[in-house]
Design a protein around this motif. Structure first.
Motif, short mmCIF file in Angstrom:
data_model
loop_
_atom_site.label_atom_id
_atom_site.label_comp_id
_atom_site.label_asym_id
_atom_site.label_seq_id
_atom_site.Cartn_x
_atom_site.Cartn_y
_atom_site.Cartn_z
N ARG A 1 0.72 -1.25 -0.05
CA ARG A 1 0.05 -0.19 -0.11
C ARG A 1 0.85 1.25 -0.16
O ARG A 1 0.63 2.32 -0.87
CB ARG A 1 -1.07 0.07 1.27
CG ARG A 1 -2.22 -0.57 1.05
CD ARG A 1 -2.92 -0.27 2.37
NE ARG A 1 -3.33 0.98 2.53
CZ ARG A 1 -3.73 1.48 3.65
NH1 ARG A 1 -3.89 0.63 4.76
NH2 ARG A 1 -4.10 2.79 3.67
N MET A 2 1.83 1.28 0.94
CA MET A 2 2.75 2.33 1.08
C MET A 2 3.48 2.76 -0.39
O MET A 2 3.34 3.81 -0.67
CB MET A 2 3.46 2.15 2.32
CG MET A 2 4.45 3.42 2.65
SD MET A 2 5.43 3.28 4.07
CE MET A 2 4.63 2.08 5.27
N ARG A 3 4.03 1.78 -0.96
CA ARG A 3 4.80 1.97 -2.12
C ARG A 3 3.83 2.54 -3.09
O ARG A 3 4.18 3.37 -3.99
CB ARG A 3 5.20 0.53 -2.52
CG ARG A 3 6.57 0.18 -1.73
CD ARG A 3 7.54 -0.92 -2.19
NE ARG A 3 6.93 -1.83 -3.21
CZ ARG A 3 6.82 -3.24 -3.18
NH1 ARG A 3 7.04 -3.42 -2.16
NH2 ARG A 3 6.40 -3.72 -4.17
N TYR A 4 2.67 1.88 -3.37
CA TYR A 4 1.73 2.36 -4.52
C TYR A 4 1.41 4.00 -4.29
O TYR A 4 1.29 4.73 -5.07
CB TYR A 4 0.45 1.34 -4.70
CG TYR A 4 1.21 0.41 -5.65
CD1 TYR A 4 0.96 0.29 -6.98
CD2 TYR A 4 1.81 -0.63 -5.44
CE1 TYR A 4 1.12 -0.64 -7.80
CE2 TYR A 4 2.48 -1.56 -6.16
CZ TYR A 4 1.91 -1.63 -7.50
OH TYR A 4 2.54 -2.41 -8.47
N GLU A 5 0.91 4.01 -2.90
CA GLU A 5 0.55 5.41 -2.67
C GLU A 5 1.45 6.27 -2.70
O GLU A 5 1.09 7.44 -3.47
CB GLU A 5 -0.21 5.23 -1.34
CG GLU A 5 -1.29 4.54 -0.87
CD GLU A 5 -2.01 4.60 0.30
OE1 GLU A 5 -1.47 5.17 1.33
OE2 GLU A 5 -3.06 3.80 0.64
N ARG A 6 2.59 6.23 -2.25
CA ARG A 6 3.56 7.07 -2.44
C ARG A 6 4.20 7.37 -3.89
O ARG A 6 4.31 8.71 -4.25
CB ARG A 6 4.94 6.65 -1.40
CG ARG A 6 4.63 6.89 0.11
CD ARG A 6 5.82 6.24 0.56
NE ARG A 6 5.98 6.70 2.02
CZ ARG A 6 6.66 6.19 2.99
NH1 ARG A 6 7.58 5.24 2.66
NH2 ARG A 6 6.38 6.31 4.29
N ALA A 7 4.09 6.21 -4.63
CA ALA A 7 4.55 6.34 -6.07
C ALA A 7 3.55 7.37 -6.74
O ALA A 7 3.95 8.14 -7.46
CB ALA A 7 4.63 5.24 -6.66
N LEU A 8 2.19 6.82 -6.48
CA LEU A 8 1.10 7.78 -7.36
C LEU A 8 1.31 9.53 -6.91
O LEU A 8 1.34 10.52 -7.42
CB LEU A 8 -0.24 7.24 -7.12
CG LEU A 8 -1.29 8.06 -7.81
CD1 LEU A 8 -0.91 8.38 -9.43
CD2 LEU A 8 -2.65 7.28 -7.78
N CYS A 9 1.38 9.51 -5.55
CA CYS A 9 1.47 10.98 -4.94
C CYS A 9 2.61 11.74 -5.60
O CYS A 9 2.79 12.92 -5.94
CB CYS A 9 1.48 10.86 -3.32
SG CYS A 9 -0.02 11.04 -2.69
N ALA A 10 3.80 11.10 -5.69
CA ALA A 10 5.07 11.56 -6.20
C ALA A 10 4.74 12.16 -7.54
O ALA A 10 5.37 13.13 -7.90
CB ALA A 10 6.28 10.46 -6.17
#
Length: 100
Positions: free
Chosen positions: A26-35
């Motif tokens: 979750r953290m990896r995907y959420e951070r990637a899209l936010c970036a």
């Protein structure tokens, strides 16, 4: 598909929620899209930051976190296939950053 009633609406602030049981994923995907959104000049926060997984989460608590975040829109990430080889490959890799 865009709802015709909202076709001219422009959003600047987003909250991203990856609907996965695996908190690390979750953290990896959420951070990637936010970036990606931040790089494009938008405000963005992750659901994991707005509603930390330190306590039980449900639809109501995530909805409250979305409202309280100040975001104009919530982006939901879900896997179409949650089992099998596709899921294993996605879980083992880095989030895709290529537009489709």
């Amino acid at each position: 598909m865009v709802d015709p009633a909202h076709a001219d609406t422009r959003y600047d602030g987003f909250i991203v929620y990856a609907a996965f049981d695996d908190v690390g994923l979750r953290m990896r995907y959420e951070r990637a899209l936010c970036a990606r959104l931040i790089a494009a000049g938008h405000a963005c926060t992750t659901m994991i930051a707005a509603a930390p997984p330190t306590r039980e989460q449900d639809a109501a608590s995530r909805h409250a976190a979305s409202r309280n975040s100040g975001a104009q829109a919530t982006l939901l990430i879900e896997f179409a296939e949650v089992t099998g080889d596709a899921r294993r490959l996605l879980a083992g890799g880095a989030p895709a950053t290529r537009s489709v």
